[in-house]
Scaffold this motif. Structure first.
Motif, PDB file in Angstrom:
ATOM      1  N   TYR A   1       0.885  -1.164   0.000  1.00 15.56           N
ATOM      2  CA  TYR A   1       0.000   0.000   0.000  1.00 15.56           C
ATOM      3  C   TYR A   1       0.922   1.212   0.000  1.00 15.56           C
TER       4      TYR A   1
ATOM      5  N   LYS B   1       4.491   1.131   1.623  1.00 19.02           N
ATOM      6  CA  LYS B   1       4.605   0.111   2.664  1.00 19.02           C
ATOM      7  C   LYS B   1       4.268  -1.265   2.120  1.00 19.02           C
TER       8      LYS B   1
ATOM      9  N   VAL C   1       3.248  -4.956   2.568  1.00 19.82           N
ATOM     10  CA  VAL C   1       2.598  -5.688   3.661  1.00 19.82           C
ATOM     11  C   VAL C   1       2.570  -7.197   3.432  1.00 19.82           C
TER      12      VAL C   1
ATOM     13  N   PRO D   1      -1.717 -13.029  13.671  1.00 18.78           N
ATOM     14  CA  PRO D   1      -2.102 -11.868  14.473  1.00 18.78           C
ATOM     15  C   PRO D   1      -2.627 -10.721  13.608  1.00 18.78           C
ATOM     16  N   ALA D   2      -3.145  -9.706  14.254  1.00 18.89           N
ATOM     17  CA  ALA D   2      -3.662  -8.554  13.528  1.00 18.89           C
ATOM     18  C   ALA D   2      -2.569  -7.949  12.649  1.00 18.89           C
ATOM     19  N   GLN D   3      -2.964  -7.363  11.552  1.00 21.76           N
ATOM     20  CA  GLN D   3      -2.060  -6.650  10.651  1.00 21.76           C
ATOM     21  C   GLN D   3      -1.106  -7.566   9.904  1.00 21.76           C
ATOM     22  N   SER D   4      -1.363  -8.863   9.921  1.00 23.09           N
ATOM     23  CA  SER D   4      -0.388  -9.728   9.275  1.00 23.09           C
ATOM     24  C   SER D   4      -0.650  -9.852   7.775  1.00 23.09           C
ATOM     25  N   GLY D   5      -1.762  -9.291   7.292  1.00 23.38           N
ATOM     26  CA  GLY D   5      -1.988  -9.303   5.847  1.00 23.38           C
ATOM     27  C   GLY D   5      -3.022 -10.319   5.383  1.00 23.38           C
ATOM     28  N   LYS D   6      -3.788 -10.859   6.298  1.00 27.42           N
ATOM     29  CA  LYS D   6      -4.757 -11.892   5.926  1.00 27.42           C
ATOM     30  C   LYS D   6      -5.840 -11.336   5.010  1.00 27.42           C
ATOM     31  N   THR D   7      -6.415 -10.226   5.450  1.00 26.47           N
ATOM     32  CA  THR D   7      -7.480  -9.613   4.641  1.00 26.47           C
ATOM     33  C   THR D   7      -6.937  -9.186   3.290  1.00 26.47           C
ATOM     34  N   SER D   8      -5.760  -8.583   3.293  1.00 26.67           N
ATOM     35  CA  SER D   8      -5.170  -8.127   2.034  1.00 26.67           C
ATOM     36  C   SER D   8      -4.974  -9.290   1.072  1.00 26.67           C
TER      37      SER D   8
ATOM     38  N   THR E   1      -8.882  -0.240  -3.687  1.00 28.35           N
ATOM     39  CA  THR E   1      -7.950   0.649  -3.006  1.00 28.35           C
ATOM     40  C   THR E   1      -6.973   1.198  -4.032  1.00 28.35           C
TER      41      THR E   1
ATOM     42  N   GLU F   1     -12.865 -13.785   9.075  1.00 25.54           N
ATOM     43  CA  GLU F   1     -13.337 -13.613  10.450  1.00 25.54           C
ATOM     44  C   GLU F   1     -14.845 -13.490  10.498  1.00 25.54           C
TER      45      GLU F   1
ATOM     46  N   ASN G   1      -9.494 -15.469  13.599  1.00 32.38           N
ATOM     47  CA  ASN G   1      -8.750 -15.116  14.797  1.00 32.38           C
ATOM     48  C   ASN G   1      -8.890 -16.171  15.872  1.00 32.38           C
TER      49      ASN G   1
HETATM   50  N1  LIG Z   1      -6.494   0.287   2.555  1.00 31.36           N
HETATM   51  C1  LIG Z   1      -5.293   0.247   3.133  1.00 31.36           C
HETATM   52  N2  LIG Z   1      -4.434   1.276   2.977  1.00 31.36           N
HETATM   53  C2  LIG Z   1      -3.217   1.249   3.550  1.00 31.36           C
HETATM   54  N3  LIG Z   1      -2.763   0.257   4.306  1.00 31.36           N
HETATM   55  C3  LIG Z   1      -3.571  -0.798   4.503  1.00 31.36           C
HETATM   56  C4  LIG Z   1      -4.886  -0.858   3.933  1.00 31.36           C
HETATM   57  N4  LIG Z   1      -5.454  -2.016   4.300  1.00 31.36           N
HETATM   58  C5  LIG Z   1      -4.558  -2.649   5.074  1.00 31.36           C
HETATM   59  N5  LIG Z   1      -3.415  -1.938   5.203  1.00 31.36           N
HETATM   60  C6  LIG Z   1      -2.206  -2.340   5.942  1.00 31.36           C
HETATM   61  O1  LIG Z   1      -1.835  -3.602   5.513  1.00 31.36           O
HETATM   62  C7  LIG Z   1      -1.407  -4.401   6.587  1.00 31.36           C
HETATM   63  C8  LIG Z   1      -2.148  -5.696   6.595  1.00 31.36           C
HETATM   64  O2  LIG Z   1      -3.505  -5.432   6.833  1.00 31.36           O
HETATM   65  P1  LIG Z   1      -4.615  -6.546   6.750  1.00 31.36           P
HETATM   66  O3  LIG Z   1      -5.926  -5.878   6.967  1.00 31.36           O
HETATM   67  O4  LIG Z   1      -4.430  -7.322   5.521  1.00 31.36           O
HETATM   68  O5  LIG Z   1      -4.255  -7.443   8.014  1.00 31.36           O
HETATM   69  P2  LIG Z   1      -5.122  -8.572   8.702  1.00 31.36           P
HETATM   70  O6  LIG Z   1      -4.212  -9.705   8.897  1.00 31.36           O
HETATM   71  O7  LIG Z   1      -6.362  -8.802   7.960  1.00 31.36           O
HETATM   72  O8  LIG Z   1      -5.427  -7.896  10.103  1.00 31.36           O
HETATM   73  P3  LIG Z   1      -6.689  -8.145  11.060  1.00 31.36           P
HETATM   74  O9  LIG Z   1      -6.494  -9.433  11.733  1.00 31.36           O
HETATM   75  O10 LIG Z   1      -6.610  -6.990  12.017  1.00 31.36           O
HETATM   76  O11 LIG Z   1      -7.895  -8.075  10.205  1.00 31.36           O
HETATM   77  C9  LIG Z   1      -1.608  -3.561   7.834  1.00 31.36           C
HETATM   78  O12 LIG Z   1      -0.362  -3.068   8.226  1.00 31.36           O
HETATM   79  C10 LIG Z   1      -2.508  -2.454   7.407  1.00 31.36           C
HETATM   80  O13 LIG Z   1      -2.170  -1.275   8.076  1.00 31.36           O
END
Ligand SMILES: Nc1ncnc2c1ncn2[C@@H]1O[C@H](COP(=O)(O)OP(=O)(O)OP(=O)(O)O)[C@@H](O)[C@H]1O
Ligand SMILES: [Mg+2]
Lengths: 252, 299
Positions: free
Chosen positions: A15, A18, A20, A39-46, A58, A173, A204
């Protein structure tokens, strides 16, 4: 060997400046449930959003590597809409469309050209049942979907994702707003659905992955720490020490 | 010290509250004052012996300055206003809303910004300039393209009114569409809907109130417009049978004749009655639209 349902090769995602996801590779077999924990922020959703290209909503993202669905590179697909129908997505925060409950579920089938009321009725009922929501809403299908409770809206999102009969179902989730009993009912449905589709289960609740997934992937800070049979990942001596710590809640 | 300051701020807050209240009330007072004024000037004609309200509304004979036989029939003028506005809306609504959708959903960055600037510029053109364009550009154009005798007609005025009301519709309509949360768009797209399906199944229904407001403002602008239609309709008292007929509108009649009618004369009062008629017309349009919106919302 059968072609994997999903094949990810050296996927990197940033992004803006950065990064990810740092070059991950794995595959998912047909009719498998793959659990993804981390864990949170590990990039699963992405990661999920890359698979059905909803990441394109995005701006300012950069992605390299390839993702193949049924052997076909998704970035080369002309018809992104067909891809998104093929890869259903349940987002963690329910996105209610400003439509009635019925129309929410009938939205995708209607877009696909289903017109007959009977056919739509059948789809709506089936999907709402699978999402364990039918009994609660069957008498008020005409009221607004956005007026349901949070947990009900989340199940509505599940019903909606099932309505276009995806071949791959990504659940992000899905149970955060749903009570444990209902969650169990949906989990039973997922075990059934496995016969028809491939399921990617981001969760989670590590125990949920343990209950459902054949294989589990531990994603941490955009890298795969470990991927393997669930029994191995959850055993007392997984390949990586960090997996053991995370699964057992020792993680910092 | 502290208590005196907080006392001060308390008074300040009260004062602001009153100021706002006065602003709100004054808006209502102005509307009533306008209506009262129109009524005071126009109503006496209703009691005049030779005046017949039914004839006023249904007769096509408008001879307000005739020496031998004065007749005040506004039917042709009403028909003129309605036909010009109606045709203008037939052109402006699809184009205006279409442009709003285009700007809001399909344009990004530079293109979007420059389009918005251009549309605002279009809104800033004075109506007399539009009148000029109608007279000197559209008139010969309509004559040559459609092979008609006069180019000053319903079509000419309607085109001008459409061009004048489109900018309003686009900017209000675009605001309405932008107010629809992005999560709706993304939720629908994630289900494999095409952009077009997202627009007509989700966005248009979700933004319908704002879009209707946009259309209404456009209609209001078209009904009330005076100068441009005065110059472009041909200003002939006539119930039109085609868009190539010349007409005369209610507004243009007032503008053209009020200066010559001596104050207090029947002619003067009738012109004010026309003002009341216009007022009523726009009121009905608003009311109908309001009811339509409520009907949709209940569903
Ligand atoms: N739209 C966005 N713009 C900028 N950075 C983003 C965006 N979406 C996610 N990120 C960054 O990408 C990284 C991974 O986010 P992501 O949502 O994929 O994590 P996650 O594993 O799904 O977390 P969670 O368990 O909290 O849902 C994070 O550091 C987040 O800050
Ligand atoms: Mg997430």
């Amino acid at each position: 060997m059968v072609t994997p349902k999903v094949q990810v090769e050296n996927l990197r995602l940033s992004y803006g400046p950065k990064e990810v996801i740092h070059g991950i590779s794995f595959h998912i077999e047909p009719n498998e449930i793959l659990g993804i924990i981390g864990p949170a922020q590990s990039g699963k959703t992405s990661l999920l959003r890359c698979i059905n290209r909803t990441i394109e909503f995005t701006t300012n993202t950069r992605q390299t590597g390839t993702i193949r669905v049924d052997g076909e590179d998704v970035s080369q697909m002309r018809d992104v809409y067909a891809l998104r129908r093929k890869v259903g997505m349940v987002a963690p925060l329910p996105v209610g469309l400003p439509l009635s409950i019925y129309d929410n579920v009938a939205f995708a089938p209607r877009n696909a050209g289903v017109r007959q009321r009977a056919a739509l009725d059948e789809i709506v009922e089936r999907c709402l049942r699978q999402a364990a929501l039918w009994d609660e809403v069957k008498d008020r299908l005409d009221s607004l979907g956005t007026k349901l409770s949070g947990g009900q809206q989340q199940r509505l999102t599940i019903a909606r994702a099932l309505s276009h009969s995806p071949q791959i179902l990504c659940l992000d989730e899905f149970s955060i707003a749903i009570d444990p009993v209902t969650t169990m009912r949906i989990e039973d449905v997922l075990k059934e659905l496995k016969k028809e589709m491939t399921i990617i289960l981001v969760t989670n609740l590590v125990q949920q992955a343990r209950r459902l997934a054949a294989r589990t992937m531990f994603l941490w800070n955009g890298e795969i720490v470990e991927i393997g049979p669930t029994s191995e990942v959850f055993s007392d001596n997984p390949k990586d020490r960090r997996t053991y710590d995370y699964v057992n809640g020792i993680f910092g | 010290m502290i208590s005196s300051r907080s006392k001060l701020s308390l008074y300040g807050e009260k004062a602001i509250e009153w100021l706002i209240r006065i602003c709100g009330v004054s808006a209502i007072i102005f509307v009533f004052a306008i209506f009262f004024f129109l009524f005071r000037e126009g109503a006496p004609i209703l009691r005049e012996p030779g005046f017949n309200l039914w004839r006023f509304l249904t007769s096509t004979e408008w001879y307000p300055t005739s020496m031998s036989n004065v007749r005040y029939g506004t039917f042709a003028l009403i028909a003129g206003t309605l036909s010009v506005t109606g045709v203008a809306m037939l052109i402006a609504v699809p184009f205006g809303l279409g442009a709003a959708v285009f700007v809001s959903e399909f344009c990004t960055g530079k293109l979007r910004e420059s389009l918005k600037v251009i549309i605002e510029l279009l809104a800033a053109i004075p109506s007399i300039v539009w009148g000029f364009i109608g007279l000197t550009v559209m008139n010969p154009l309509i004559q040559t393209v459609f092979h008609v005798q006069v180019g000053l007609n319903v079509l000419n005025a309607a085109l001008l009114l459409a061009l004048m009301s489109i900018p309003v519709m686009v900017s209000i309509g675009e605001d309405a569409l932008k107010a629809v949360p992005d999560s709706y768009r993304e939720g629908a797209l994630a289900l494999g809907a095409t952009r077009w399906q997202v627009i007509y199944r989700i966005l248009l229904p979700a933004a319908k109130n704002g879009l209707l407001a946009a259309v209404l403002l456009g209609v209001g602008r078209a009904v009330g417009e005076t100068m441009a239609v005065l110059m472009a309709t041909g200003h002939a008292v006539n119930v039109p049978h085609s868009i190539f007929d010349s007409v005369r509108t209610l507004t243009a009649t007032i503008a053209a004749e009020l200066g010559e009618a001596s104050q207090g004369s029947p002619h003067y009062r009738v012109l004010f009655l026309i003002g009341i008629l216009l007022f009523t017309l726009t009121f009905i349009v608003n009311l109908v639209a309001d009811l339509v919106v409520r009907g949709i919302n209940r569903k």
